[in-house]
Design a protein around this motif. Structure first.
Motif, PDB file in Angstrom:
ATOM      1  N   MET B 171      38.017 -28.693 -13.918  1.00  0.00           N
ATOM      2  CA  MET B 171      37.381 -28.450 -13.075  1.00  0.00           C
ATOM      3  C   MET B 171      36.438 -28.194 -13.611  1.00  0.00           C
ATOM      4  SD  MET B 171      37.888 -27.688  -9.844  1.00  0.00           S
ATOM      5  CE  MET B 171      36.111 -27.746  -8.573  1.00  0.00           C
ATOM      6  N   GLN B 172      35.320 -28.001 -14.265  1.00  0.00           N
ATOM      7  CA  GLN B 172      34.445 -26.818 -15.142  1.00  0.00           C
ATOM      8  C   GLN B 172      34.123 -25.648 -14.044  1.00  0.00           C
ATOM      9  OE1 GLN B 172      30.515 -29.324 -15.639  1.00  0.00           O
ATOM     10  NE2 GLN B 172      32.099 -30.696 -17.044  1.00  0.00           N
ATOM     11  N   LEU B 173      34.823 -24.446 -13.950  1.00  0.00           N
ATOM     12  CA  LEU B 173      34.085 -23.526 -13.315  1.00  0.00           C
ATOM     13  C   LEU B 173      33.287 -23.043 -13.637  1.00  0.00           C
ATOM     14  CD1 LEU B 173      37.740 -23.662 -12.020  1.00  0.00           C
ATOM     15  CD2 LEU B 173      35.598 -23.862 -10.167  1.00  0.00           C
ATOM     16  N   SER B 174      33.570 -22.235 -15.122  1.00  0.00           N
ATOM     17  CA  SER B 174      33.211 -20.423 -15.479  1.00  0.00           C
ATOM     18  C   SER B 174      33.242 -20.751 -16.638  1.00  0.00           C
ATOM     19  CB  SER B 174      33.744 -19.019 -15.050  1.00  0.00           C
ATOM     20  OG  SER B 174      32.526 -18.590 -15.164  1.00  0.00           O
ATOM     21  N   ALA B 217      36.524 -26.943  -2.955  1.00  0.00           N
ATOM     22  CA  ALA B 217      35.100 -26.084  -2.920  1.00  0.00           C
ATOM     23  C   ALA B 217      35.446 -24.851  -2.860  1.00  0.00           C
ATOM     24  CB  ALA B 217      35.282 -26.170  -1.460  1.00  0.00           C
ATOM     25  N   LEU B 218      37.176 -24.314  -2.033  1.00  0.00           N
ATOM     26  CA  LEU B 218      37.418 -23.097  -2.517  1.00  0.00           C
ATOM     27  C   LEU B 218      37.681 -22.711  -3.714  1.00  0.00           C
ATOM     28  CD1 LEU B 218      39.259 -20.902  -1.163  1.00  0.00           C
ATOM     29  CD2 LEU B 218      41.060 -21.568  -1.976  1.00  0.00           C
ATOM     30  N   LEU B 219      37.569 -22.971  -4.958  1.00  0.00           N
ATOM     31  CA  LEU B 219      37.798 -22.439  -6.349  1.00  0.00           C
ATOM     32  C   LEU B 219      36.555 -22.399  -6.499  1.00  0.00           C
ATOM     33  CD1 LEU B 219      41.086 -24.633  -7.853  1.00  0.00           C
ATOM     34  CD2 LEU B 219      40.661 -22.446  -6.462  1.00  0.00           C
ATOM     35  N   GLY B 220      35.711 -23.280  -6.321  1.00  0.00           N
ATOM     36  CA  GLY B 220      33.683 -23.581  -6.275  1.00  0.00           C
ATOM     37  C   GLY B 220      33.460 -21.723  -5.386  1.00  0.00           C
ATOM     38  N   HIS B 221      33.864 -21.368  -4.262  1.00  0.00           N
ATOM     39  CA  HIS B 221      33.137 -20.420  -3.712  1.00  0.00           C
ATOM     40  C   HIS B 221      33.760 -19.121  -4.478  1.00  0.00           C
ATOM     41  CE1 HIS B 221      32.285 -17.876  -0.366  1.00  0.00           C
ATOM     42  NE2 HIS B 221      33.509 -17.042  -0.367  1.00  0.00           N
ATOM     43  N   GLU B 222      35.217 -19.286  -4.413  1.00  0.00           N
ATOM     44  CA  GLU B 222      35.619 -18.283  -5.318  1.00  0.00           C
ATOM     45  C   GLU B 222      34.816 -17.505  -6.611  1.00  0.00           C
ATOM     46  OE1 GLU B 222      36.945 -15.534  -3.481  1.00  0.00           O
ATOM     47  OE2 GLU B 222      37.251 -16.887  -1.725  1.00  0.00           O
ATOM     48  N   THR B 223      34.733 -18.588  -7.459  1.00  0.00           N
ATOM     49  CA  THR B 223      33.756 -18.746  -9.110  1.00  0.00           C
ATOM     50  C   THR B 223      32.698 -18.439  -8.670  1.00  0.00           C
ATOM     51  OG1 THR B 223      35.874 -20.683  -9.527  1.00  0.00           O
ATOM     52  CG2 THR B 223      34.387 -19.928 -11.281  1.00  0.00           C
ATOM     53  N   ALA B 224      32.309 -18.294  -7.935  1.00  0.00           N
ATOM     54  CA  ALA B 224      30.482 -17.899  -7.802  1.00  0.00           C
ATOM     55  C   ALA B 224      30.517 -16.570  -7.719  1.00  0.00           C
ATOM     56  CB  ALA B 224      30.339 -18.911  -6.684  1.00  0.00           C
ATOM     57  N   HIS B 225      32.072 -15.667  -7.009  1.00  0.00           N
ATOM     58  CA  HIS B 225      31.908 -14.445  -6.597  1.00  0.00           C
ATOM     59  C   HIS B 225      32.130 -13.711  -7.639  1.00  0.00           C
ATOM     60  CE1 HIS B 225      32.031 -14.085  -2.608  1.00  0.00           C
ATOM     61  NE2 HIS B 225      32.732 -14.880  -2.589  1.00  0.00           N
ATOM     62  N   ILE B 226      32.343 -14.228  -8.581  1.00  0.00           N
ATOM     63  CA  ILE B 226      32.783 -14.217 -10.115  1.00  0.00           C
ATOM     64  C   ILE B 226      32.166 -13.901 -11.129  1.00  0.00           C
ATOM     65  CG2 ILE B 226      34.855 -14.690 -12.441  1.00  0.00           C
ATOM     66  CD1 ILE B 226      36.841 -15.194 -10.769  1.00  0.00           C
ATOM     67  N   LEU B 287      30.526 -27.689  -7.334  1.00  0.00           N
ATOM     68  CA  LEU B 287      31.214 -28.793  -6.059  1.00  0.00           C
ATOM     69  C   LEU B 287      30.554 -30.546  -7.100  1.00  0.00           C
ATOM     70  CD1 LEU B 287      32.698 -28.323  -3.168  1.00  0.00           C
ATOM     71  CD2 LEU B 287      33.486 -28.441  -5.031  1.00  0.00           C
ATOM     72  N   VAL B 288      29.213 -29.924  -7.301  1.00  0.00           N
ATOM     73  CA  VAL B 288      28.217 -31.541  -7.587  1.00  0.00           C
ATOM     74  C   VAL B 288      28.825 -31.349  -9.199  1.00  0.00           C
ATOM     75  CG1 VAL B 288      25.812 -31.882  -7.824  1.00  0.00           C
ATOM     76  CG2 VAL B 288      27.123 -30.453  -5.666  1.00  0.00           C
ATOM     77  N   LYS B 289      28.491 -30.209  -9.477  1.00  0.00           N
ATOM     78  CA  LYS B 289      28.348 -30.949 -11.284  1.00  0.00           C
ATOM     79  C   LYS B 289      30.095 -31.091 -11.444  1.00  0.00           C
ATOM     80  CE  LYS B 289      29.175 -26.921 -13.932  1.00  0.00           C
ATOM     81  NZ  LYS B 289      28.850 -25.582 -14.631  1.00  0.00           N
ATOM     82  N   PRO B 294      29.654 -31.984  -1.842  1.00  0.00           N
ATOM     83  CA  PRO B 294      29.091 -30.833  -1.087  1.00  0.00           C
ATOM     84  C   PRO B 294      30.133 -30.646  -0.169  1.00  0.00           C
ATOM     85  CG  PRO B 294      27.073 -31.561  -2.058  1.00  0.00           C
ATOM     86  CD  PRO B 294      28.101 -32.827  -2.326  1.00  0.00           C
ATOM     87  N   LEU B 295      29.994 -31.655   0.640  1.00  0.00           N
ATOM     88  CA  LEU B 295      30.251 -31.183   1.771  1.00  0.00           C
ATOM     89  C   LEU B 295      31.736 -30.991   2.193  1.00  0.00           C
ATOM     90  CD1 LEU B 295      28.795 -34.249   4.435  1.00  0.00           C
ATOM     91  CD2 LEU B 295      28.019 -32.204   3.794  1.00  0.00           C
TER      92      LEU B 295
END
Lengths: 314, 357
Positions: B171-174, B217-226, B287-289, B294-295
């Motif tokens: 995935m593309q996270l950060s 979604a979980l990884l997206g959420h946690e990555t956003a925190h980072i 997620l969209v990226k 996103p649901l």
């Protein structure tokens, strides 16, 4: 020689002190703290000016600008020392940094006390007569080094002797004109007083604490005297444990129920209490007190003591 | 001269008062020692600018020099007292002097306004400066140390950790932070991010999840925190509060700091609710990226809700995490524009997911 009763009263009011504190806070805040020395001068001036001995007030003649100069010097000194310690710590030299800091404190605290006493008493005037502190800084330094060392070696027990030696040295070197203070409290008595106070406070679930405070206050006051040639003035405490209980409990309630806003009133009523509970009598003819002490303007010691937050110790 | 007054004079040589006569004019105070005015004898003159006046009890004291060794004193009730006081009042034009003449309520109001200003200033400047000064690489370094100490006493599932790491890599996270995953064996349904790039996922939450999208979604959420440096922000915020309490309030009284700390506790709760909400939103953008609907975030929330003990609605305000329902609603709203978009399945993620399960 004539026998006299002397009077010592505090005439300030909590309301006036509250206003002074507010003004000080406003000015200190808008100057980002730089006003602190002037604020302190105003507070001291207020407390001295409202303390009246034999109808004449004490006067604090120190000024904000004198203390500001000391403030800057003290600030630079402490910042450079702490800077050095932090630098050493960051470069994996924690031990060197820390020992340096302790050695520095061991030396600077007595020197700051010395400077603080010299300045504070040179700026204290009663009836036109200057106070003065005559102590020698090297003697004080030796006393503190020896005291600290023995206190550590005896795991704190020597602390009582150290405290009394320090108090004796400081008080015995204070003069007002040609009269001299003396203090005869000793470590042994002070130690047992505290052991007794501590143990009884535990056994009585804290109730004895107030009687312990009474004893400590009495030990301070009753051992203090002023002599001028063959004339003396003796001090005696007449506060009881019950008095201390009432004072401290009322202060506590005032503080809690006003969320601390009553602090100025608490300070003022405590001040009144302490002075009102001293009985002073003796043979000194204060009208004949002569000016003998020099003026002294350097407030650096006073300011270092402020920065290190140990205030004015007696 | 009829305006000559009798006062007590202190000469600064000996303590007792001496009888003296005094008169004053526009420039200053003139004093002669003795009980009778003698035109021939010396008159001492003291200009107002070197003098000071003070009232203690019912007596007035005029100090004749800066050292206060020479002074005169007389009763406040003396008929000339007010006149002389007037002369000194004109002299005191300082700002502090005018403040002292104000009434106590105005002063109190000024203090409150100033303290509020200082509070606002410090709580804005410290976090701002901290975020500027601390570089992501430093954050990663520190975060790694935190991670090491947090992992002591935890059991790591090395196999799943490897798989999850692969999942994240696809995935593309950060772009700024190296995202590193760890699966810890623990029944709790939980996962958290450590500043700088580490994400710790409990095996419990992996077990609870039903699809690869939820994991994404979980990884997206946690990555956003980072990515948004949430921990650093909240650390800086508490540092700022600590600074305010110690610098400004400690000098007044201890109880103020208790009040401030409690108020700050409530604000922190509010702050972290905001943080969770923004992490949900940023997570959905990730997620969209990655071409995931996103649901999935909403489904993840629902899964968390199923697995968490019921919390009465009324407490949701007190909770540090916004009530899950609120977050579900928020995720739903975010997903509205993507209602008709199609997202192709991702075979790589699907296969790793199967292996993980």
């Amino acid at each position: 020689m004539e026998y006299n009763k002397y009077s010592l009263v505090f005439k300030g009011s909590g309301f006036e002190y509250f206003k002074i504190l507010l003004v000080n806070m406003i000015l200190t805040t808008i100057t980002l703290g730089l006003y602190y020395p002037w604020a302190k001068a105003r507070t001291l001036h207020y407390f001295y000016g409202n303390t009246v001995f034999n109808e004449q007030p004490f006067i604090f003649t120190g000024t904000g600008s004198q203390m500001f100069k000391g403030f800057i010097k003290a600030f630079l000194l402490l910042v450079s020392v702490y800077g050095l310690v932090i630098y050493l710590t960051l470069n994996e030299q924690e031990l060197v940094g820390l020992s340096l800091l302790y050695i520095f404190l061991l030396f600077i605290i007595p020197l700051a006390i010395h400077g603080s006493y010299r300045y504070r008493f040179a700026k204290t005037i009663w009836s036109g007569i200057r106070f003065g502190y005559m102590g020698n800084k090297w003697e004080l330094l030796m006393l503190c080094i020896k005291g600290t060392f023995l206190t550590i070696v005896t795991i704190g027990i020597y602390g009582a002797w150290f405290a009394m030696n320090l108090r004796r040295y400081l008080l015995c070197n204070i003069k007002v004109g040609d009269a001299r203070f003396s203090y005869k409290g000793v470590g042994g008595e002070y130690f047992w007083l505290n052991v007794k106070g501590y143990l009884l406070s535990i056994f009585t679930f804290g109730i004895y604490f107030f009687w312990w405070q009474k004893d400590l206050f009495a030990y301070f006051i009753n051992n203090l005297r002023l002599t001028k040639g063959d004339q003396t003035m003796l001090l005696k405490s007449r506060a009881t444990g019950g008095d201390f209980l009432a004072l401290i409990m009322v202060n506590l309630l005032l503080f809690v129920f006003t969320l601390g806003l009553a602090t100025p009133w608490i300070v003022v009523r405590s001040m009144r209490f302490l002075l009102a509970n001293m009985v002073l009598d003796g043979t000194i003819a204060f009208n004949e007190l002569r000016q003998t002490q020099e003026n002294f303007d350097d407030a650096t010691g006073e300011d270092i003591a402020d920065f290190l937050d140990f205030g004015f110790i007696i | 001269m009829d305006n000559i007054q009798q006062v007590d004079f202190f000469d600064g040589l000996q303590a007792g008062p001496k009888l003296a006569l005094m008169y004053f004019n526009a420039e200053g105070i003139s004093i002669q020692l003795g009980a009778y005015w003698d035109k021939e004898a010396t008159v001492l003159f003291f200009p107002y600018k070197q003098c000071n006046i003070q009232q203690t009890g019912n007596k007035l004291f005029v100090f004749l020099n800066k050292n206060a060794t020479n002074y005169i004193s007389f009763s406040v009730d003396a008929n000339f007292a007010d006149d002389l006081k007037q002369k000194f009042n004109q002299k005191d034009q300082s700002f502090a002097g005018s403040l002292l003449k104000m009434n106590v309520f105005s002063l109190l109001l000024m203090v409150v306004v100033l303290l509020a200003g200082v509070y606002w200033g410090i709580s804005t400047i410290v976090p701002w400066a901290g975020l500027k000064l601390i570089k992501p690489s430093t954050e990663t370094e520190l975060g790694e140390k935190m991670y090491q100490s947090m992992m002591q006493g935890e059991t790591i599932d090395h196999h799943k950790t490897k798989l999850l790491q692969e999942f994240a890599r696809s995935m593309q996270l950060s772009k700024t932070y190296p995202i590193k995953l760890t699966v810890v064996i623990n029944k709790e349904v939980n996962a958290y991010a450590i500043p700088g790039g580490n994400i710790v996922v409990y095996s419990g939450i992996l077990k609870a999840m039903k699809s690869p999208d939820e994991l994404a979604a979980l990884l997206g959420h946690e990555t956003a925190h980072i990515n948004d440096r949430h921990s650093l922000r909240s650390i800086l915020r508490s540092a700022a509060t600590g600074l305010i309490v110690s610098v400004v309030l400690n000098d007044i009284s201890g109880i103020f700091s208790i009040v401030v700390e409690n108020a700050e506790g409530l604000r922190t709760m509010h702050f972290s609710r905001g943080i969770e909400k923004s992490a949900d939103e940023e997570g959905m953008k990730i997620l969209v990226k990655n071409n995931i609907h996103p649901l999935a975030m909403k489904r993840l929330m629902e899964r968390l809700k199923e697995n968490s003990p019921e919390m009465p609605e009324i407490l949701s305000f007190m909770q540090s995490h916004p009530a899950t329902d609120e977050r579900i609603k928020h995720a739903n709203e975010f997903a509205v524009p993507y209602k008709n978009s199609s997202f192709a399945p991702n075979p790589v993620l699907d296969s790793i997911w199967t292996a993980l399960k």
